[in-house]
Design a protein around this motif. Structure first.
Motif, short mmCIF file in Angstrom:
data_model
loop_
_atom_site.label_atom_id
_atom_site.label_comp_id
_atom_site.label_asym_id
_atom_site.label_seq_id
_atom_site.Cartn_x
_atom_site.Cartn_y
_atom_site.Cartn_z
N PHE A 92 91.59 64.51 -9.30
CA PHE A 92 91.46 65.79 -8.61
C PHE A 92 91.25 66.92 -9.61
O PHE A 92 90.48 67.85 -9.36
N HIS A 93 91.91 66.82 -10.74
CA HIS A 93 91.86 67.88 -11.75
C HIS A 93 90.63 67.78 -12.64
O HIS A 93 90.11 68.80 -13.10
N SER A 94 90.17 66.55 -12.89
CA SER A 94 89.06 66.35 -13.83
C SER A 94 87.81 65.76 -13.19
O SER A 94 86.87 65.41 -13.89
N GLY A 95 87.82 65.64 -11.87
CA GLY A 95 86.69 65.01 -11.18
C GLY A 95 86.94 63.52 -11.06
O GLY A 95 87.55 62.92 -11.95
N ILE A 96 86.48 62.92 -9.99
CA ILE A 96 86.73 61.50 -9.76
C ILE A 96 86.16 60.64 -10.89
O ILE A 96 86.85 59.77 -11.43
N SER A 97 84.92 60.90 -11.27
CA SER A 97 84.29 60.12 -12.34
C SER A 97 85.01 60.34 -13.67
O SER A 97 85.33 59.39 -14.38
N GLY A 98 85.28 61.61 -13.99
CA GLY A 98 85.93 61.93 -15.26
C GLY A 98 87.32 61.34 -15.36
O GLY A 98 87.69 60.74 -16.38
N GLY A 99 88.12 61.49 -14.30
CA GLY A 99 89.48 60.96 -14.30
C GLY A 99 89.49 59.44 -14.36
O GLY A 99 90.29 58.85 -15.10
N THR A 100 88.60 58.81 -13.62
CA THR A 100 88.55 57.35 -13.59
C THR A 100 88.13 56.80 -14.95
O THR A 100 88.67 55.78 -15.42
N LYS A 101 87.19 57.45 -15.61
CA LYS A 101 86.77 57.01 -16.95
C LYS A 101 87.94 57.04 -17.93
O LYS A 101 88.11 56.12 -18.73
N LYS A 102 88.74 58.09 -17.87
CA LYS A 102 89.88 58.21 -18.78
C LYS A 102 90.89 57.10 -18.51
O LYS A 102 91.49 56.55 -19.45
N VAL A 103 91.08 56.78 -17.26
CA VAL A 103 92.01 55.69 -16.90
C VAL A 103 91.45 54.35 -17.37
O VAL A 103 92.19 53.50 -17.89
N GLN A 104 90.16 54.14 -17.22
CA GLN A 104 89.53 52.90 -17.67
C GLN A 104 89.65 52.75 -19.19
O GLN A 104 89.94 51.65 -19.69
N GLU A 105 89.44 53.84 -19.91
CA GLU A 105 89.60 53.81 -21.37
C GLU A 105 91.03 53.42 -21.75
O GLU A 105 91.25 52.61 -22.65
N MET A 106 91.99 54.01 -21.04
CA MET A 106 93.39 53.72 -21.33
C MET A 106 93.73 52.26 -21.03
O MET A 106 94.43 51.60 -21.81
N LEU A 107 93.23 51.75 -19.91
CA LEU A 107 93.51 50.37 -19.53
C LEU A 107 92.94 49.39 -20.56
O LEU A 107 93.57 48.38 -20.88
N ASN A 108 91.76 49.69 -21.08
CA ASN A 108 91.17 48.84 -22.12
C ASN A 108 91.98 48.90 -23.40
O ASN A 108 92.02 47.93 -24.17
N THR A 109 92.64 50.02 -23.65
CA THR A 109 93.50 50.15 -24.82
C THR A 109 94.78 49.34 -24.63
O THR A 109 95.25 48.67 -25.56
#
Length: 202
Positions: A92-109
């Motif tokens: 909601f704060h960073s946009g659906i695409s932007g927020g999801t990408k950050k979560v995906q990066e974290m999950l891969n880490t």
């Protein structure tokens, strides 16, 4: 539905009312919805998609729009309340695409085996990974990741520093809101192990 209600209870005071700060890259915003995004969803929901429609949004329209966003970002597919709320608010704060990408990066880490495409789409693999990782790992890591991301925005553009305190308070209040649902139990650990084994066999 519990997770959605927890998020809405946090979100309403967090977003406040009309916001048109000259340094806000999102532009005109009312109760968390930018005009750009409002135009997209208002048409779908049958609301007035103009700036006037945004500014005159009723409480019922806001509730409906938030419910729609919750499903749009796929937070309704996340089984744990604290993880669902953290994920939805990031989107909601960073946009659906932007927020999801950050979560995906974290999950891969967290686990390179997930090997998620960082495409900003919460598909089956991303949702499965979110549901596999226990909240004791997911929530603190996402909190720190989001905090660092917001600080990086200020580092890149000093004009965004005016929002620093507000962003910090948002994260602190968000964590306070989910704290009752953020618990470490033996059952969570057992669930994580069993789900991870199933994921490997996929």
């Amino acid at each position: 539905m519990q997770a959605l209600e927890v998020w809405k209870k946090f979100l309403s005071p967090a977003e406040g009312k009309d916001k048109e700060h000259p340094n806000d890259k999102g532009g005109a915003t009312y109760r968390g919805f930018t005009l750009t995004f409002w135009k997209e969803i208002a048409t779908v929901l049958g609301f007035d998609s103009s700036l006037n429609g945004l500014r005159n949004m009723t409480e019922n329209q806001w509730q409906t729009a938030v419910n729609y966003f919750w499903q749009l970002c796929k937070a309704d597919k996340i089984k744990n309340t604290s993880k669902a709320v953290m994920f939805a608010d990031y989107c909601f704060h960073s946009g659906i695409s932007g927020g999801t990408k950050k979560v995906q990066e974290m999950l891969n880490t967290i686990n390179p085996f997930f090997n998620l495409a960082v495409d900003g789409k919460a598909g089956p693999k991303t949702l499965s990974a979110i549901n596999i990782v226990p909240s004791v790992v997911f929530v603190p890591m996402l909190y720190v990741q989001r905090y660092n991301f917001l600080k990086s925005l200020i580092k890149k553009d000093a004009s965004q520093a005016v929002f620093s305190n507000g962003w910090d308070n948002r994260l602190k209040n968000l964590f306070t809101a989910i704290l009752p649902y953020f618990m470490v139990t033996i059952g969570v650990t057992v669930f994580f192990c069993s789900e991870f084994i199933k994921y490997i066999k996929m």
